[in-house]
Design a protein around this motif. Structure first.
Motif, short mmCIF file in Angstrom:
data_model
loop_
_atom_site.label_atom_id
_atom_site.label_comp_id
_atom_site.label_asym_id
_atom_site.label_seq_id
_atom_site.Cartn_x
_atom_site.Cartn_y
_atom_site.Cartn_z
N TRP B 116 43.06 34.86 3.53
CA TRP B 116 43.58 35.31 2.25
C TRP B 116 43.46 36.81 2.11
O TRP B 116 44.10 37.55 2.84
CB TRP B 116 42.87 34.56 1.11
CG TRP B 116 43.62 34.66 -0.20
CD1 TRP B 116 43.09 34.88 -1.43
CD2 TRP B 116 45.03 34.54 -0.40
NE1 TRP B 116 44.08 34.89 -2.38
CE2 TRP B 116 45.28 34.71 -1.79
CE3 TRP B 116 46.12 34.33 0.44
CZ2 TRP B 116 46.55 34.66 -2.35
CZ3 TRP B 116 47.40 34.29 -0.11
CH2 TRP B 116 47.59 34.45 -1.48
N LEU B 166 46.10 28.30 1.56
CA LEU B 166 46.04 29.74 1.34
C LEU B 166 45.00 30.41 2.22
O LEU B 166 45.16 31.56 2.60
CB LEU B 166 45.70 30.03 -0.12
CG LEU B 166 46.84 29.79 -1.10
CD1 LEU B 166 46.38 30.11 -2.50
CD2 LEU B 166 48.03 30.65 -0.73
N LEU B 197 52.37 33.07 -6.28
CA LEU B 197 52.42 32.98 -4.82
C LEU B 197 53.74 33.53 -4.30
O LEU B 197 53.77 34.25 -3.30
CB LEU B 197 52.29 31.51 -4.37
CG LEU B 197 50.91 30.89 -4.48
CD1 LEU B 197 50.95 29.47 -3.98
CD2 LEU B 197 49.92 31.69 -3.68
#
Lengths: 340, 258
Positions: B116, B166, B197
């Motif tokens: 991430w 993610l 997102l």
């Protein structure tokens, strides 16, 4: 089986000291530290002192060695079954491969014992993993069947092809220089394996193993090869078994097809049942109980198996959680009856 | 015109006599949200499984960033940045929520990308995991990330599924019914999450039954029935499509309830 009382139920509460010693307070007082350390020290010191206590009974010193060898297998079985999700009956394969590999290096190539045992541990573990590799996609009982087949197959192959000494086995291995070495090498490595595995299953890598067991689809979707991690798991378990097998071969100064005996596959499972699966310490305790019992019952001849089976049945019916789970519950929690 | 990030060409898959996928083709542009809808058993989840390598397709091609995914294992495809969620959530129930993310954070891709927003070197995986969970709506102050996964409600489990994707810093996420089983308020908070997102450059495929939320999000919608694509277009175009109305919504009367 718990007794039931009318209108009451059993309540379990964590002991205050357990709650405190879970947190940062565990290092703040001797009382809490000893609460955490006592059970561990009991096992460690108990095992380390045992050979000295047993000096008047050399026969039982040998039994202690066998206990340790079974404990390696039981640790491997518990780790594979409850943390990787593979039920492996390959204990006999690990012992046999360990014994033959160390015999090969020691007798045929003339390497010293302190080099043979580590080599047998690593190479034997690798060999077992390679053999079981095609079966890794199998799950549950199917993997168990295939892994049970390998020790039978290996013994018959050695017999039929007359390789590695055939039915006579390989003789003339170096022994340990004295029996103290035997005992303390096995006991200390067994304890190291136990505590290392306990640490591993809670480390990040251990979570991958548990993920493979719980939900292999999600692990795949996380970009991790489950076959690879299953192989690593099998390698860890089989290396432990091969170490035990190699030590066994050097203790008997002989490696033969009886080291593929199915006892090595079955007793570790029984020990895991008795000790409590998924606790890692439980199987070791199970071996400490079952192996001496089986020695005591030797006098009964073939009736031994019947008595053994009864003991096992009793455990499965009355204490299916296993001794370790039972013990740690009693140690960590109060139990009392409350009105519903 | 940019190259499509994912090209699906004439994909076929039969389970015995059932043609689960019959010649499905579509393109996915980077940064888009593509909705996939269709009645139960129309092959939506099979399509997801086919793209992500969980089932082997009989014929056809799946090309991701110019690379044919034929014969690749699911974990290899995930490693390329094409990840998915599962319709049936099975987190590692015995573990706290944030520990669930250790698994993806341990993968090669996460180590390469830093996980991430880890940015290059990753700190402790636990810290990164809690950060990701906070990002996706687990309130750190109320210790939700530290609760056992078994005690979390469906809404959080759906988020946990998404968080698992993610953690790999994916380029494409295929969401298999993230809205199903959620309450209205949970859904309402999920929509901005998906928009966020998209703004961060993640390309999304959303397989859904909840049309209202999907049509708010998706730029294009693909309609499936009996394993084949029956329509593709913007939500408005698809809504007006005669064949879609008949095959999927049944009749005008039923449609008005949706």
């Amino acid at each position: 089986m718990a007794r039931e009382r009318e209108g009451m139920r059993k309540e379990r509460l964590d002991r205050g000291i357990k709650v405190r010693s879970d947190g940062v307070y565990s290092i703040s007082s001797w009382r809490e530290m000893s609460f955490l350390l006592a059970p561990r020290l009991l096992l460690i010191l108990g095992l380390l002192i045992m050979p000295l206590v047993l000096v008047p009974a050399p026969y039982w010193q040998k039994v202690l060695i066998i206990v340790c060898i079974y404990a390696f297998l039981a640790l491997g079985f518990d780790f594979l079954a409850h943390f990787v999700g593979l039920v492996s009956l390959g204990g006999a394969l690990y012992i046999g491969v360990g014994a033959y590999v160390t015999a090969f290096f020691n007798v045929y190539l003339g390497l010293p014992i302190w080099l043979c045992i580590p080599l047998a541990t690593i190479l034997g573990g690798g060999l077992c993993t390679l053999l079981l590799w095609p079966c890794l996609p199998l799950r549950g009982v199917y993997f168990a069947i295939v892994s049970l087949m390998f020790p039978l197959l290996s013994a018959r192959l050695i017999e039929a092809l007359d390789v590695f000494g055939g039915t006579d086995g390989i003789m003339g291995l170096d022994g340990f220089s004295n029996s103290w070495w035997e005992m303390y090498v096995l006991i200390s490595f067994m304890l190291i394996a136990l505590f290392a595995l306990r640490r591993l299953v809670n480390a990040d890598m251990g979570l991958i193993f548990r993920g493979v067991k719980d939900n292999d689809q999600a692990v795949k979707a996380s970009g991790i090869s489950i076959t690879f991690y299953k192989a690593v798991g099998v390698f860890i378990a089989s290396s432990l078994g091969c170490f035990g097998g190699a030590c066994l071969a050097h203790i008997y100064m002989w490696a033969g097809i009886s080291q593929f005996a199915l006892d090595f596959s079955i007793i570790p499972i029984a020990a895991t049942v008795v000790g409590g699966g998924g606790t890692l310490a439980g199987p070791v305790i199970g071996c400490l109980i079952l192996v001496p019992i089986s020695e005591l019952l030797r006098d009964f001849g073939t009736l031994r198996i019947a008595v053994y089976a009864l003991i096992l049945m009793g455990f499965i019916v009355f204490k299916s959680e296993g001794l370790m789970s039972f013990g740690s519950r009693k140690y960590n929690q109060f139990e009392h009856w409350v009105e519903i | 015109m940019a190259e499509p990030i994912l090209k699906v060409r004439d994909v076929n898959k039969a389970f015995g006599g059932v043609q689960a996928l019959a010649g499905v083709s579509f393109d996915l542009m980077p940064g888009d949200i593509l909705g996939v809808i269709g009645p139960n058993g129309s092959g939506k989840t099979t399509l997801v499984n086919a793209i992500t390598g969980f089932i082997k397709i009989d014929t056809g091609q799946v090309i991701y960033k110019g690379r044919d995914l034929k014969g690749m294992a699911p974990h290899q495809i995930a490693d390329l940045g094409l990840t998915r969620t599962f319709q049936v959530m099975r987190p590692y129930f015995s573990l706290p929520a944030y520990k669930n993310l250790i698994v993806p954070l341990f993968s090669r891709r996460a180590r390469r990308t830093g996980g991430w927003r880890g940015g290059g070197r990753m700190g402790s995986r636990d810290t990164v995991a809690v950060d990701i969970l906070e990002e996706i709506g687990f309130e750190r102050e109320s210790y939700v990330p530290y609760k056992n996964a078994s005690s979390l409600p469906t809404g959080y489990l759906k988020r946990l599924e998404l968080a698992r994707c993610l953690a790999l810093r994916p380029e494409v996420i295929i969401c298999d019914e993230v809205f199903s089983g959620l309450s209205m308020s949970e859904m309402a908070s999920m929509v901005p999450l998906m928009e966020k997102l998209q703004m961060e450059g993640v390309t999304l495929i959303m397989v859904e039954h909840r049309l209202r939320e999907l049509f708010r999000l998706a730029g294009r919608v693909l309609v499936m029935n009996f394993g084949s694509k029956i329509a593709e277009g913007t939500p408005d175009e698809v809504m007006e499509n005669k064949e879609v109305k008949e095959a999927y919504f049944g009749s005008e009367e039923v449609f008005s309830y949706v």
